[in-house]
Design a protein around this motif. Structure first.
Motif, PDB file in Angstrom:
ATOM      1  N   LEU A   1       6.963  -0.432  -9.213  1.00 45.99           N
ATOM      2  CA  LEU A   1       5.805  -0.195  -9.044  1.00 45.99           C
ATOM      3  C   LEU A   1       4.714  -0.439 -10.321  1.00 45.99           C
ATOM      4  CD1 LEU A   1       5.938   2.965  -6.729  1.00 45.99           C
ATOM      5  CD2 LEU A   1       5.488   0.577  -6.144  1.00 45.99           C
ATOM      6  N   SER A   2       5.065  -0.166 -11.410  1.00 47.77           N
ATOM      7  CA  SER A   2       4.213  -0.431 -12.462  1.00 47.77           C
ATOM      8  C   SER A   2       3.945  -1.868 -12.677  1.00 47.77           C
ATOM      9  CB  SER A   2       5.130  -0.113 -13.808  1.00 47.77           C
ATOM     10  OG  SER A   2       5.939  -0.992 -14.165  1.00 47.77           O
TER      11      SER A   2
ATOM     12  N   TYR B   1       5.262  13.825  -2.523  1.00 52.12           N
ATOM     13  CA  TYR B   1       5.913  12.656  -2.473  1.00 52.12           C
ATOM     14  C   TYR B   1       7.514  12.706  -2.170  1.00 52.12           C
ATOM     15  CZ  TYR B   1       1.935  10.280  -4.291  1.00 52.12           C
ATOM     16  OH  TYR B   1       0.748   9.648  -4.573  1.00 52.12           O
TER      17      TYR B   1
ATOM     18  N   LEU C   1      12.125   2.413  -9.472  1.00 52.65           N
ATOM     19  CA  LEU C   1      10.978   2.256  -8.459  1.00 52.65           C
ATOM     20  C   LEU C   1       9.737   2.281  -9.182  1.00 52.65           C
ATOM     21  CD1 LEU C   1      10.470   2.156  -5.397  1.00 52.65           C
ATOM     22  CD2 LEU C   1      10.179   4.274  -5.328  1.00 52.65           C
ATOM     23  N   ASN C   2       9.669   3.358  -9.904  1.00 49.11           N
ATOM     24  CA  ASN C   2       8.319   3.368 -10.779  1.00 49.11           C
ATOM     25  C   ASN C   2       8.164   2.258 -11.517  1.00 49.11           C
ATOM     26  OD1 ASN C   2       7.562   5.914  -9.595  1.00 49.11           O
ATOM     27  ND2 ASN C   2       7.824   7.138 -11.401  1.00 49.11           N
TER      28      ASN C   2
ATOM     29  N   TRP D   1       8.609  11.266  -7.767  1.00 50.69           N
ATOM     30  CA  TRP D   1       8.921  11.282  -6.469  1.00 50.69           C
ATOM     31  C   TRP D   1       9.761  12.430  -5.873  1.00 50.69           C
ATOM     32  CZ3 TRP D   1       7.096   7.670  -3.342  1.00 50.69           C
ATOM     33  CH2 TRP D   1       6.715   6.432  -4.151  1.00 50.69           C
TER      34      TRP D   1
ATOM     35  N   PHE E   1       2.461  -3.556 -10.326  1.00 54.15           N
ATOM     36  CA  PHE E   1       1.166  -3.483  -9.623  1.00 54.15           C
ATOM     37  C   PHE E   1       0.202  -2.425  -9.810  1.00 54.15           C
ATOM     38  CE2 PHE E   1       5.093  -4.832  -7.102  1.00 54.15           C
ATOM     39  CZ  PHE E   1       4.425  -5.775  -6.325  1.00 54.15           C
TER      40      PHE E   1
ATOM     41  N   ILE F   1       0.540   0.850 -10.470  1.00 47.16           N
ATOM     42  CA  ILE F   1       0.692   2.013 -10.082  1.00 47.16           C
ATOM     43  C   ILE F   1       1.279   2.953 -11.104  1.00 47.16           C
ATOM     44  CG2 ILE F   1       1.685   3.708  -8.461  1.00 47.16           C
ATOM     45  CD1 ILE F   1       1.683   0.932  -6.346  1.00 47.16           C
TER      46      ILE F   1
END
Lengths: 272, 305
Positions: free
Chosen positions: B152-153, B168, B148-149, B162, B155, B157
């Motif tokens: 997101l990286s 979170y 997930l990270n 989490w 974008f 983020i």
């Protein structure tokens, strides 16, 4: 205009399908990676080399076969017993007229809002008194009959024409004979649906076997997996292999019988 | 002769009844002994101090009136668990229903191909074992190596911890829960959508209604019974949150994912405060009951207004 809309919708559908499948596919892929390979940055989607070591460790050192058998025996027993009990009761509610029938049925349906957790403490004490803690029977017992199952079968059995039953009765068939030779065969689709629901539900159940099974040799797969996950936090690949073993049987069952499963779900929903 | 027929009918109905009772007894006996009785027993237990000593000898049990409930309402952990559970239900529930509806509309659209194929894919998470999925997602949410990270990286983020950050952890569990069960409600919504007669849409089109108006004035009202059904079963299920925090966070960090059922489990089966735990179970039951009634009422008002 319509064509671009069509392509756009298709792309959205594919995107969500990929997002839905990614965790499952990654689990499968990580389960055959050599130890440590799943914990790298950037994450690997495909194993550089394939190994079945983790599965071997699970089946030899960690006794997964035993948990598998526990889960299988319990789920099979619950499925057969509850199918028998629920089909008998569902048939009686659909086709027999007896005093208090509708009130009894309504009462049963209305108790479906009671969460099962409410029963667990007294049930534990009751089974403890009966010496059934840490036994298969202790896990099986609360699943022997289900109100939802009775409801599904009743709805289905309502559509069986009375004339069929009357004809058999005039021919001298006993009540049990009618149930066995007419009702059960005609209810086959809903019985298969309910069998899949029940088997999967029991296989995936966690809280109740966690409470009843106190000895690790009696654990079901989910309980054993949760236990292993606590001890092997760092062994990502091993845990993925354990998850694959836990999920695989129900996934295969679903893929093989998905027509029954999905149509049963839709039928139940429409009749609501 | 009249008397004779009556006797025959009587003996006939009698054997008819006895057959009915024969078919009903196994299921109803099981439900009565292993469901109804425990519910009543739990209610009684919630007014006692049943604990580990009572487990050894039942004579130690004493009635304590409302003490468990009073203790509960003074327990900050209970309020925390209640708040977390409501967070999960009130954010996760509607989100799950909305995603299910979106997926159902997508897969019911005439413009999308390979529907049954996608239907099976979307449904796949539903049949998986929750515990196994929680184990898998624990690694998906890994702050350094998780998928997930990594996603997101792209974008821009920054990595999020989490499951280790109280802000979170609950959203992470909600995301997992929505992923796991939107397929179930989606199937029910598809069944509901297929039950809406095509003529309604045709008539609306003739009257000049656009797609948005058709959705708002035909699809949504016609789906209301389905939505009520889906909302209630989702709410009941979500109030019973347990396996995800048990496996992924043990209720942490800082009790931010402690749910009512997890607290009930810990009190009842870890510390053996069974009377106290029973009162928790009953509070949960009452909340679910009120929740179901409120949804029914809202639905009724929606129909009238």
């Amino acid at each position: 205009m319509k064509k671009t809309l069509k392509t756009m919708l298709f792309l959205i559908t594919v995107f969500f399908a990929v997002a839905t499948l990614t965790p499952l596919l990654w689990m499968l892929s990580a389960s055959v990676m050599p130890a440590g390979q799943a914990s790298t940055y950037p994450p690997k989607f495909f194993p550089e080399s394939v190994t079945l070591d983790h599965y071997a460790v699970l089946f030899t050192r960690l006794d997964v076969l035993r948990y598998f058998i526990n889960s299988f025996l319990i789920s099979t027993a619950v499925t057969f017993i509850s199918l028998l009990f629920n089909s008998m009761a569902g048939y009686a509610f659909a086709k027999y007229r007896f005093p208090g029938r509708n009130r009894l049925f309504k009462l049963l349906i209305s108790t479906m809002v009671i969460p099962a957790q409410v029963t667990m403490l007294p049930l534990f004490l009751m089974l403890n008194k009966m010496g059934l803690i840490n036994t298969y029977l202790g896990v099986i017992i609360p699943g022997m009959a289900s109100i939802f199952g009775i409801f599904l079968i009743r709805q289905y059995a309502l559509s069986i024409p009375d004339s069929l039953i009357d004809a058999a009765r005039i021919d001298g068939a006993s009540d049990f004979r009618i149930y066995r030779s007419i009702i059960l065969p005609l209810c086959k689709p809903i019985l298969i649906t309910l069998a899949i629901f029940t088997f999967m539900g029991t296989w995936n159940d966690f809280l109740w076997p966690l409470i009843v099974m106190t000895d690790d040799s009696m654990y079901t797969l989910p309980v054993a997996l949760a236990n292993l996950a606590g001890e092997h936090v760092q062994d990502t690949e091993l845990m993925m292999a354990g998850s694959v073993i836990t999920i695989m049987p129900v996934m295969v069952l679903f893929l093989a019988l998905q027509k029954y499963y999905i149509s049963g779900l839709m039928a139940g929903a429409v009749k609501e | 002769m009249y008397k004779g027929t009556r006797q025959i009918t009587n003996s006939f109905t009698k054997s008819f009844y006895s057959a009915a009772y024969f078919f009903l007894t196994p299921a109803l006996a099981a439900i009565f002994i292993f469901f109804f009785l425990p519910v009543i027993a739990a209610f009684v237990m919630s007014f006692t101090d049943f604990d580990i000593y009572s487990l050894g000898n039942i004579q130690y049990v004493r009635f304590v009136g409302f003490r468990n409930y009073l203790q509960l309402f003074n327990d900050p952990l209970f309020w925390q668990a209640l708040q977390n559970t409501f967070y999960f239900v009130l954010v996760g529930g509607p989100l799950s229903v909305a995603v299910s509806l979106g997926a159902a509309i997508l897969l019911n659209s005439k413009l999308v191909r390979f529907k049954s194929f996608f239907r099976v894919i979307y449904f796949a998470p539903v049949v998986t074992t929750l515990v196994a999925i929680a184990v898998v997602w624990r690694f998906v949410y890994h702050p350094r190596f998780g998928l997930l990270n990594y996603f997101l990286s792209f974008f821009g983020i920054n990595p999020i911890d989490w499951l280790g950050d109280p802000t979170y952890a609950m959203p992470a569990i909600i995301l997992l829960a929505v992923w796991k069960n939107f397929g179930y409600n989606m199937i029910i919504f598809i069944a509901g959508l297929q039950n809406i007669p095509d003529e309604l849409y045709e008539a609306a089109r003739i009257d000049g209604a656009n797609a948005r108006q058709q959705f708002l004035y035909i699809t949504i009202p016609m789906l209301a019974p389905t939505t009520l059904f889906v909302s209630i079963i989702t709410m009941i299920g979500y109030f019973q949150l347990f396996a995800e925090p048990y496996v992924m966070t043990q209720g942490g960090p800082l009790n931010s994912t402690l749910s009512i059922v997890l607290l009930m489990y810990q009190q009842g089966f870890r510390w053996w405060n069974m009377g106290y735990s029973a009162s928790l179970a009953f509070v949960l039951f009452v909340i679910i009951l009120i929740g179901s009634l409120v949804q029914f009422k809202l639905q009724k008002r929606g129909e009238e207004g």
